[in-house]
Design an enzyme around this catalytic site. Structure first.
Site, PDB file in Angstrom:
ATOM      1  N   LYS A  54     -14.431   8.712  -3.500  1.00  0.00           N
ATOM      2  CA  LYS A  54     -15.652   9.072  -2.766  1.00  0.00           C
ATOM      3  C   LYS A  54     -16.170  10.433  -3.221  1.00  0.00           C
ATOM      4  O   LYS A  54     -17.381  10.640  -3.380  1.00  0.00           O
ATOM      5  CB  LYS A  54     -15.380   9.077  -1.251  1.00  0.00           C
ATOM      6  CG  LYS A  54     -15.014   7.704  -0.709  1.00  0.00           C
ATOM      7  CD  LYS A  54     -14.390   7.757   0.688  1.00  0.00           C
ATOM      8  CE  LYS A  54     -13.704   6.419   0.998  1.00  0.00           C
ATOM      9  NZ  LYS A  54     -12.804   6.499   2.173  1.00  0.00           N
ATOM     10  N   HIS A 103       0.792  -1.233   0.000  1.00  0.00           N
ATOM     11  CA  HIS A 103       0.000   0.000   0.000  1.00  0.00           C
ATOM     12  C   HIS A 103       0.819   1.274   0.000  1.00  0.00           C
ATOM     13  O   HIS A 103       0.263   2.356   0.185  1.00  0.00           O
ATOM     14  CB  HIS A 103      -0.927   0.040   1.213  1.00  0.00           C
ATOM     15  CG  HIS A 103      -2.007  -0.979   1.178  1.00  0.00           C
ATOM     16  ND1 HIS A 103      -3.261  -0.725   0.650  1.00  0.00           N
ATOM     17  CD2 HIS A 103      -2.018  -2.259   1.578  1.00  0.00           C
ATOM     18  CE1 HIS A 103      -3.998  -1.819   0.757  1.00  0.00           C
ATOM     19  NE2 HIS A 103      -3.266  -2.762   1.312  1.00  0.00           N
ATOM     20  N   THR A 134      -8.346   6.792  -1.923  1.00  0.00           N
ATOM     21  CA  THR A 134      -9.711   6.293  -2.034  1.00  0.00           C
ATOM     22  C   THR A 134     -10.691   7.431  -1.770  1.00  0.00           C
ATOM     23  O   THR A 134     -11.826   7.396  -2.239  1.00  0.00           O
ATOM     24  CB  THR A 134      -9.965   5.139  -1.027  1.00  0.00           C
ATOM     25  OG1 THR A 134      -9.412   5.502   0.243  1.00  0.00           O
ATOM     26  CG2 THR A 134      -9.331   3.854  -1.498  1.00  0.00           C
ATOM     27  N   LYS A 164      -7.992  14.276   4.528  1.00  0.00           N
ATOM     28  CA  LYS A 164      -7.166  13.068   4.504  1.00  0.00           C
ATOM     29  C   LYS A 164      -6.142  13.230   5.609  1.00  0.00           C
ATOM     30  O   LYS A 164      -6.061  14.308   6.225  1.00  0.00           O
ATOM     31  CB  LYS A 164      -6.460  12.900   3.158  1.00  0.00           C
ATOM     32  CG  LYS A 164      -5.735  14.186   2.692  1.00  0.00           C
ATOM     33  CD  LYS A 164      -5.103  14.030   1.299  1.00  0.00           C
ATOM     34  CE  LYS A 164      -6.043  14.165   0.147  1.00  0.00           C
ATOM     35  NZ  LYS A 164      -6.296  12.931  -0.582  1.00  0.00           N
ATOM     36  N   ARG A 165      -5.347  12.181   5.909  1.00  0.00           N
ATOM     37  CA  ARG A 165      -4.280  12.352   6.887  1.00  0.00           C
ATOM     38  C   ARG A 165      -3.364  13.496   6.457  1.00  0.00           C
ATOM     39  O   ARG A 165      -3.181  13.733   5.262  1.00  0.00           O
ATOM     40  CB  ARG A 165      -3.476  11.051   7.020  1.00  0.00           C
ATOM     41  CG  ARG A 165      -4.222   9.969   7.780  1.00  0.00           C
ATOM     42  CD  ARG A 165      -4.527  10.378   9.196  1.00  0.00           C
ATOM     43  NE  ARG A 165      -3.319  10.369   9.982  1.00  0.00           N
ATOM     44  CZ  ARG A 165      -3.019   9.442  10.903  1.00  0.00           C
ATOM     45  NH1 ARG A 165      -3.867   8.470  11.164  1.00  0.00           N
ATOM     46  NH2 ARG A 165      -1.891   9.499  11.578  1.00  0.00           N
ATOM     47  N   LYS A 209       1.194  14.512   0.819  1.00  0.00           N
ATOM     48  CA  LYS A 209      -0.165  14.822   0.346  1.00  0.00           C
ATOM     49  C   LYS A 209      -0.341  16.311   0.052  1.00  0.00           C
ATOM     50  O   LYS A 209      -1.339  16.737  -0.530  1.00  0.00           O
ATOM     51  CB  LYS A 209      -1.197  14.351   1.377  1.00  0.00           C
ATOM     52  CG  LYS A 209      -1.189  12.830   1.576  1.00  0.00           C
ATOM     53  CD  LYS A 209      -2.199  12.402   2.645  1.00  0.00           C
ATOM     54  CE  LYS A 209      -2.118  10.938   3.011  1.00  0.00           C
ATOM     55  NZ  LYS A 209      -2.805  10.042   2.041  1.00  0.00           N
TER      56      LYS A 209
HETATM   57  C1  26W Z   1       4.157   0.780   9.861  1.00  0.00           C
HETATM   58  C2  26W Z   1       3.611   2.164   9.711  1.00  0.00           C
HETATM   59  C3  26W Z   1       2.658   2.258   8.594  1.00  0.00           C
HETATM   60  C4  26W Z   1       1.303   2.382   8.862  1.00  0.00           C
HETATM   61  C5  26W Z   1       0.410   2.454   7.827  1.00  0.00           C
HETATM   62  C6  26W Z   1       3.095   2.206   7.302  1.00  0.00           C
HETATM   63  C7  26W Z   1       2.211   2.266   6.271  1.00  0.00           C
HETATM   64  C8  26W Z   1       0.873   2.381   6.530  1.00  0.00           C
HETATM   65  C9  26W Z   1      -0.127   2.361   5.396  1.00  0.00           C
HETATM   66  C10 26W Z   1       0.464   1.611   4.233  1.00  0.00           C
HETATM   67  C11 26W Z   1      -0.574   3.692   5.007  1.00  0.00           C
HETATM   68  C12 26W Z   1      -1.814   3.669   4.162  1.00  0.00           C
HETATM   69  O1  26W Z   1      -2.899   3.767   4.680  1.00  0.00           O
HETATM   70  N1  26W Z   1      -1.655   3.600   2.826  1.00  0.00           N
HETATM   71  C13 26W Z   1      -2.744   3.960   1.949  1.00  0.00           C
HETATM   72  O2  26W Z   1      -3.440   2.820   1.515  1.00  0.00           O
HETATM   73  C14 26W Z   1      -4.593   3.175   0.769  1.00  0.00           C
HETATM   74  C15 26W Z   1      -5.357   1.919   0.461  1.00  0.00           C
HETATM   75  O3  26W Z   1      -4.669   1.144  -0.460  1.00  0.00           O
HETATM   76  C16 26W Z   1      -4.203   3.950  -0.479  1.00  0.00           C
HETATM   77  O4  26W Z   1      -5.361   4.362  -1.143  1.00  0.00           O
HETATM   78  C17 26W Z   1      -3.349   5.167  -0.103  1.00  0.00           C
HETATM   79  O5  26W Z   1      -2.881   5.796  -1.266  1.00  0.00           O
HETATM   80  C18 26W Z   1      -2.193   4.743   0.764  1.00  0.00           C
HETATM   81  O6  26W Z   1      -1.482   5.872   1.239  1.00  0.00           O
END
Ligand code: 26W
Length: 826
Positions: free
Chosen positions: A667, A365, A663, A556-557, A562
């Site tokens: 929406k 992701h 995503t 968004k975050r 971003k």
């Molecule tokens: C270990 C710390 C950590 C925590 C969360 C590393 C990475 C993440 C996630 C990968 C972050 C995340 O939410 N990624 C998002 O995933 C969505 C669903 O696929 C995508 O639409 C977003 O672009 C992506 O940033």
């Protein structure tokens, strides 16, 4: 199997819903209808509805254990951002009218009860919400599926804004109780930690390993049944809760050691106390590793037990079960399943490996290097000695294959090894997943290409057949039917309601592109949603919005990639123009919302900057006639359901090549916003669907950014010197224009852009490079907004072409290419 109409079961039990409501009020809650609080009535209603859902689960369960031809999808994820369930369940069961009538007898309305439910915020952002959309689609489409995660005591923190700064408060989401879950203590399992790996000779003279002297914790499952729209089949969301084996040690207590008497209980409670609030930033915390192992081990024991019950053997585990890893967070599933098969089930390495590598699939992701999990080898070895040993063996065998495939190529070995050598040895979880999984997928076309060409390049060369793309999607049940009732009604009146389970049906709306009265009604729907949001903001923040102004929204975050910073710099630019007497042609409201990781300094400073600019803009009697800026605190699923339908413009402005998919972008499109965006993530596919005239694309492309970085030729300082607009904006930030009491406050933002003070290079997300293109594109948007008919036409076309972005489509692709499962009812 012949299908029982989904409504039939509901219809039968519906007759009892009134009785059931009173029963739960009187007997589950011991309250009477005259004196019960609204909260008690919310619980009673939820329990009554839950009974209907329990029936569906019993039906689903009988299928699980009677139909061995159906492979079960197991979605392992550290996060499931399911949000509120009451209204979602009412809509899925199609009982809204009935419930409204029932409540009316008690002088209540459904809309008064809905907000009493706490959001289950068991996730950070996109990755967690995607998992929730997937369970909705799996249930709706009628596939058997389990989601596995942790029952965090505290979900994602609640965000307060105080004096413009983010403040975090714990999210005690279960404080009033939670009506949607069923504890299943009889299905508890034991999860082990620490100890050591011991060699022994078994009865047949084979050398074997066993994991001994472990510290054990019980994992108790709590199930939430996730309903599908008009579907008999539910998905199971199984939340694991840790519990001490001995909650209280009387011997220690007798000795006067109170601390020791409750030590085990404390250890167990600590594990799943809180969801880590990091999004896209890896921190190698011991407790996080414990969480990962805890829920993965529990999930695997559960899957193995179920498969044995269904088939009596694990030889064909991959025929009955498939395990999808939602990013690397559950990657320990690989050594854990190997351990179970080798040490507990007596398989040899070859067969165990075959089972594992035919069962497990991996979704990536993110391509952000700082997000990739790399556990310190000594930490992993100490906590999970047997797993560490298994990972070493996987790696040794794998590197042999690499050496065979690329003879003499040492660099390949260095790149692809699961271990990263160095001062402290690390375990690269993405490499582990890539070696062991039969499928590796990205979440948009661009993202998958980037995986193949850079992040996982060597793995792509070795195993090209494993790689595939699955562009993300969102569920239209929550993100249109539930969140935007007037739009859902307008659409259904126009083309019928089949779009609810087949989003491509929305194409039929193109019939109305030249129907001015329909376009007007669409405009009226948007206005209703803007009023609803304005009301919320006025009540919560005391800020009055002009609903005739264009609502331009970025939610968004908060993360540098971003680029909320680009957005707010542009707002400052508009402020300057207005002060110079260059008045905009349409008034605009810029709305921001989103949480920053508590330890992410730059992101928190950006929140403060947005709020500081908002204050100056909103308090300026001239400027505030044309623009307003609002930061809405505590963005979460429920708030998103109010904010997104109110957008005229959707901001999707990440640096090209950084946002895996997005995503939120989908929406907004589904709710008729026009997108201003970069060629990043799924924006590219949105452009493909609507055509260039119906989306506002700007900025550098991913390969251009790539090249500028590689050649080291990007010079933001040069832009600053040459571009007076940009220089003016940045100087205002540097000299404390927006924060005169503390003029140095935003210097770090300035210095990071121009000198890369806290980054590998100046302006690493190319904010200044894209500024002009962004501002010009905003001018085009401003022009278009003055022509409501043209605007609404493009808005309608966006809705009509959003069919691809249903998570139903995504799930069908996972099924066809990876999971190979079948629907319960064909
Ligand atoms: C270990 C710390 C950590 C925590 C969360 C590393 C990475 C993440 C996630 C990968 C972050 C995340 O939410 N990624 C998002 O995933 C969505 C669903 O696929 C995508 O639409 C977003 O672009 C992506 O940033």
């Amino acid at each position: 199997m012949t299908r029982v109409p989904a409504t039939k079961r509901t219809q039968k039990s519906l007759e009892n819903l009134d009785e059931s409501f009173i029963h739960h009020l009187n007997h589950t809650l011991a309250e009477d209808s005259a004196s019960a609080t609204t909260l008690a009535k919310y619980f009673a209603l939820s329990y009554a509805i839950r009974d209907l859902i329990a029936d569906r689960w019993l039906h689903t369960k009988s299928i699980i254990f009677n139909r061995r031809d159906l492979r079960i999808v197991n979605y392992l994820s550290m996060e499931f951002l399911i949000g509120r369930l009451l209204y979602n369940n009412v809509l899925n069961l199609k009982i809204e009218k009935h419930v409204e009538e029932l409540l009316e007898k008690y002088g209540l309305r459904l809309e008064d009860l809905i907000p009493l439910e706490e959001d289950a915020a068991l996730g950070n952002g996109g990755l967690g919400r995607l998992a929730a959309c997937f369970l909705d689609s799996l249930a709706t489409l009628g596939y058997l599926s389990y989601g596995y995660t942790i029952r965090y005591q505290y979900g994602l923190f609640k965000q307060l804004i105080e004096n413009g700064y983010q403040k975090e408060e714990p999210d005690d989401w279960q404080k009033n109780g939670y009506p949607w879950e069923f504890p299943k203590p009889e299905e508890a399992v034991v999860v082990k930690f620490f100890g050591r790996s011991e060699v022994y000779t078994d009865e047949n003279g084979w050398l074997k390993f066993r994991w001994v002297d472990t510290y054990n914790v019980i994992a108790v499952p709590y199930d939430i049944y996730i309903t599908g729209y008009n579907s008999e089949i539910v998905s199971v969301l199984r939340l694991w809760q840790p519990k001490a084996i001995s909650e209280f040690n009387f011997a220690e207590f007798e000795k006067g050691n109170y601390e020791k008497a409750v030590a085990e209980k404390n250890f167990a409670e600590k594990i799943c106390k809180v969801l880590y609030p990091n999004d896209a930033f890896y921190q190698g915390r011991e407790l996080r590793l414990m969480q990962e192992h805890f829920f993965v081990s529990a999930a695997l024991q559960d899957i193995v037990r179920r498969h044995k019950k269904r088939y009596g053997t694990l030889d064909n585990l991959y025929e009955g079960e498939v395990i999808q890893l939602n990013d690397t967070h559950p990657a320990l599933a690989i050594p854990e399943l190997m351990r179970i098969l080798l040490d507990e089930e007596g398989y040899g390495w070859e067969k165990a490996w075959e089972i594992v590598s035919k069962t497990i699939a991996y979704t990536n992701h993110t391509v952000m290097p700082e997000a990739l999990e790399k556990w310190e080898a000594p930490l992993l070895q100490h906590m999970l000695p047997r797993h560490y040993q298994i990972i070493e063996e996987i790696n040794a065998r794998f590197l042999k294959d690499v050496a065979e495939k690329f003879p003499g190529n040492l660099q390949k070995i260095v790149n692809m090894s699961i271990f990263e050598e160095g001062h402290i040895k690390k375990v690269r979880m993405a490499n582990l997943c890539s070696v062991a999984s039969f499928s590796i997928n990205g979440v948009s076309q661009l993202h998958t290409e980037i995986l193949k060409q850079s992040v996982l390049k060597d793995f792509y060369e070795m195993y090209p057949e494993k790689f595939n793309n699955k562009t993300n999607g969102v569920t239209q049940r929550r993100w249109l039917l539930e969140s935007n009732p007037p739009l859902a009604r307008l659409i259904t009146e126009a083309i019928g309601d089949r779009w609810i389970t087949d989003l491509y049906e929305l194409r039929k709306l193109e019939m109305f592109l030249d129907d001015t009265s329909f376009l007007e009604r669409l405009g009226a729907v948007k206005r209703w949603n803007k009023e609803r949001l304005a009301k919320y903001i006025s009540e919560k923040l005391g800020i009055t919005l002009d609903v005739d102004s264009m609502f331009d929204i970025q939610v968004k975050r908060i993360h540098e990639y971003k680029r909320q910073l680009l957005n707010i710099l542009h707002v400052i630019h508009l402020y300057n123009e207005i002060r110079d007497g260059k008045l905009p042609e349409v008034p605009r409201t810029f709305i921001f919302a989103g949480k920053s990781a508590p330890g992410y300094r730059m992101a928190k400073l950006i929140i403060k900057l947005i709020n500081s600019v908002a204050k100056v803009v909103n308090e300026d009697p001239v400027v505030s006639k044309y623009i307003r800026v609002v930061f809405v605190p505590n963005y979460n699923v429920s708030l998103a359901q109010i904010i997104i339908p109110a957008a005229n413009v959707s901001e999707q402005i990440s640096t090209a090549g950084t946002e895996a998919s997005g995503t939120g972008n989908m929406k907004f499109m589904l709710n008729g916003a026009l997108t201003i965006g970069t060629l990043d993530g799924a924006n590219i596919e949105m452009l493909e669907e609507v055509g260039a005239e119906n989306i506002f694309i700007f900025g550098l492309k991913a390969d251009e950014i790539e090249e500028a970085k590689r050649k080291g030729k990007y010079n933001p300082f040069g832009i600053y010197m040459d571009n007076v607009k940009i220089r003016r904006i940045l100087d205002m930030i540097r000299t404390g224009y927006f924060n005169p009491d503390e003029p140095e406050l935003f210097v770090d933002i300035f210095e990071n852009l121009l000198y890369g003070k806290y980054a590998p290079m100046p302006d690493q997300y190319f904010v200044l490079a894209d500024f002009e293109s962004y501002a010009e594109t905003h001018k085009k948007i401003e022009k278009l907004y003055q022509n409501p008919v043209e605007w609404n036409k493009k808005s309608l076309l966006n809705i009509a072409r959003s069919g691809k972005f249903s998570s139903d489509r995504t799930i069908e692709e996972y099924i066809a290419d990876i999971w190979k499962s079948k629907k319960v009812y064909e």
